[in-house]
Design an enzyme around this catalytic site. Structure first.
Site, PDB file in Angstrom:
ATOM      1  N   CYS A 137      22.080 -34.542 -10.663  1.00 52.22           N
ATOM      2  CA  CYS A 137      22.384 -33.794  -9.427  1.00 52.22           C
ATOM      3  C   CYS A 137      21.422 -32.644  -9.216  1.00 52.22           C
ATOM      4  O   CYS A 137      20.964 -32.397  -8.100  1.00 52.22           O
ATOM      5  CB  CYS A 137      23.781 -33.191  -9.518  1.00 52.22           C
ATOM      6  SG  CYS A 137      25.064 -34.391  -9.581  1.00 52.22           S
ATOM      7  N   VAL A 139      19.421 -31.878  -5.859  1.00 56.27           N
ATOM      8  CA  VAL A 139      19.783 -30.769  -4.967  1.00 56.27           C
ATOM      9  C   VAL A 139      18.536 -29.973  -4.593  1.00 56.27           C
ATOM     10  O   VAL A 139      18.354 -29.584  -3.442  1.00 56.27           O
ATOM     11  CB  VAL A 139      20.848 -29.866  -5.633  1.00 56.27           C
ATOM     12  CG1 VAL A 139      21.019 -28.570  -4.848  1.00 56.27           C
ATOM     13  CG2 VAL A 139      22.180 -30.583  -5.706  1.00 56.27           C
TER      14      VAL A 139
HETATM   15  S1  SF4 Z   1      26.024 -32.932 -12.992  1.00 64.54           S
HETATM   16 FE1  SF4 Z   1      25.714 -34.743 -11.702  1.00 64.54          FE
HETATM   17  S2  SF4 Z   1      24.345 -36.068 -12.855  1.00 64.54           S
HETATM   18 FE2  SF4 Z   1      25.148 -34.557 -14.289  1.00 64.54          FE
HETATM   19  S3  SF4 Z   1      26.924 -35.580 -15.205  1.00 64.54           S
HETATM   20 FE3  SF4 Z   1      27.667 -34.354 -13.470  1.00 64.54          FE
HETATM   21  S4  SF4 Z   1      27.718 -35.780 -11.731  1.00 64.54           S
HETATM   22 FE4  SF4 Z   1      26.410 -36.705 -13.334  1.00 64.54          FE
END
Ligand code: SF4
EC number: 1.18.6.1
Length: 523
Positions: free
Chosen positions: A153, A157
């Site tokens: 993520c 982002v």
């Molecule tokens: S932060 Fe995003 S990529 Fe990382 S474990 Fe959580 S949902 Fe998955």
């Protein structure tokens, strides 16, 4: 002390000793601001009502006990299926720790995967430097033949551009120009682990074939390609290969983690084992056709296979249960001209025999099921074939088109008429459903055990036992080695389901001089 050096007790039953009960009670009173027990009981009872269910289904901004995982988890599994390939996640280290432990707990195997450990500075200025150092270190330390990059993520982002970052790393000499580094953007705020698998596969296939199509001729290698999708039952890789061998059909399994997730304990650690070779993926466009074992989760893959490889992808469902395994084998026979051999016909006949033997116990039994789109659809279809009645089908990562197809399957059988299909919902929604409209059993992953516990807490007559088929299975051993596809998979699932029904019946009829008139030796 109740814990003695010559009599070490595990936490259960240790914490049932009076000394620990007193200590835990003191902790609650002094530090936890515990609500009065009667209030807790009252709220628990309320959460089992229809009134609460209606409120629960209005929930929008919160997921509780999710029925899916995130995209890069799927990308890692896909990458593990290629020979000497290191899955590399551009983003936070904690995410990768989660992916690895998730697979460790399910497969009980070490799972190799690296991260370029983006922290606060990378989140502000971008992760280009992390990528350069990460690719260089990964190649030098673990010596893979390919590094397959996905994202968490955080990287998504801030909008990190993988193509540019990897090209820059090559241009500046951190890794050689010709070194394979396919990639896929896998933002976790859309889709799920199955989307991540699809994205990574498309990324790898694109890398090796998109600009190399001039000398490719469909059918020239006389093989079929098999793309499994997010598949965690090792037996499923084995059964598909066996059936193809029995049909004398040559194949390339495109992403095949069967070996690396099942290495022997013989004193040698294998960071890499087996897997689809780079030659196989390069040669894949030359196949007769490409079979997508889980078509609902392979949309990007399908597009690439149809548009770039120019393959006619057969319209197939997941080969689960009797009917859809028939369909799968007939389609292969049609595409390759190879007949279905007597050995598979005999195996089919044995499955029909088993279904007939167990029919009386399964007829009309009600099931709540959940999982990924293809798995859930295949399982529901098989339950209908057995005369069972799915009542609640929950598929968080199914889309509206999938729901329409699922509804049509249910409508085609008298056993499916009382079933409701839910998409985008979680296991806390399912908890409400099994309280207000009780099925006989649930089928799904280990997370369902909390629902079983809660239903039992309300009273034995409310308990909905869990049958563990799905992903992940953390709290039982070796089930990931089982098979759910083909006639063999149907036999194994039938055995699991019918014996769960019989086990439950025994449990209910053990009451001496009360219910044991039905506690029969022969079932
Ligand atoms: S932060 Fe995003 S990529 Fe990382 S474990 Fe959580 S949902 Fe998955």
């Amino acid at each position: 002390m109740s814990q003695q050096v010559d009599n070490i007790k595990p936490s259960y039953p240790l914490f049932r000793d009076q000394e620990y009960k007193d200590m835990l009670a003191r902790k609650r009173d002094a530090f936890e601001e515990k609500h009065p027990q009667d209030k807790i009981d009252e709220v628990f009872q309320w959460t089992t009502t229809r009134e609460y269910q209606e409120l629960n289904f209005q929930r929008e901004a919160l997921t509780i006990n999710p029925a899916k995982a995130c995209q890069p988890l799927g990308a890692v599994l896909c990458a593990l299926g290629f020979e000497k390939t290191m899955p590399y996640v551009h983003g936070s280290q904690g995410c990768v720790a989660y992916f690895r432990t998730y697979f460790n707990r399910h497969f009980r195997e070490p799972v190799s995967c690296v991260s370029d450990s983006m922290t606060e500075d990378a989140a502000v200025f971008g992760g280009q430097q992390n990528m350069k150092d990460g690719l260089q270190n990964c190649k030098a330390t673990y010596k893979p033949d390919m590094i397959a990059v996905s994202t968490t993520c955080m990287a998504e982002v801030i909008g990190d551009d993988l193509n540019a970052f990897i090209n820059n790393s090559k241009k500046e000499g951190f890794i050689p120009d010709e070194y394979p580094v396919p990639f896929a953007h896998t933002p976790s705020f859309v889709g799920s682990h199955v989307t991540g698998w699809d994205n990574m596969f498309e990324g790898i296939a694109r890398y090796f074939t998109l600009n190399h199509m001039e000398d490719k001729v469909v059918g020239s290698n006389h093989k079929v390609n098999v793309v499994p999708g997010f598949e965690t039952y090792l037996g499923n890789f084995r059964v598909i290969k066996r059936m193809l061998k029995e049909m004398d059909v040559g194949y390339s399994f495109l992403s095949d983690p069967e070996e690396v997730l099942d290495t022997p304990a013989d004193g040698q650690f294998r960071m890499y084992a087996g897997g689809t070779t780079q030659d196989e993926i390069k040669d894949a466009p030359n196949a007769i056709t490409t079979l997508l074992l889980q078509p609902w989760q392979l949309e990007k893959t399908r597009k690439l296979v149809e548009n770039t490889w120019k393959h006619e992808v057969p319209k197939l469902n997941i080969p689960m249960g009797l009917d859809w395994t028939d369909e799968f084998l007939m389609k292969i026979s049609e595409a390759t001209g190879q007949p279905i051999p007597a050995s598979l016909e005999k195996e089919r006949g044995r499955l029909v025999d088993m279904i007939t033997d167990s029919h009386t116990w399964l007829h009309g039994k009600k099931f709540a099921i959940w999982g990924d789109p293809d798995f859930v659809m295949g399982l529901a279809k098989f339950l209908l074939e057995l005369g069972c009645e799915p009542t609640h089908i929950l598929c968080n990562n199914g889309n509206k088109r999938w729901k329409k197809a699922m509804d049509a399957i249910l409508e085609s059988s008298p056993y499916g008429k009382d079933c409701t299909v839910y998409i985008g919902k979680d296991l806390w929604h399912l908890r409400s459903l099994v309280f207000t409209d009780k099925p006989d059993f649930m089928i799904g992953n280990s997370y369902g055990k909390f629902i079983q516990r809660d239903t039992l807490h309300k009273g034995k007559e409310f308990e909905v036992p869990l049958i563990r088929i799905g992903f992940p299975i953390f709290d039982r051993h070796h089930l990931h080695r089982s098979t759910t596809l083909g006639y063999e998979g149907a036999m194994q699932m039938l055995t699991t389901i019918v014996n769960a029904v019989l086990e439950r019946l025994d449990e209910e009829t053990r009451g001496m001089q009360v219910t044991d008139y039905n506690y029969d030796l022969v079932r």
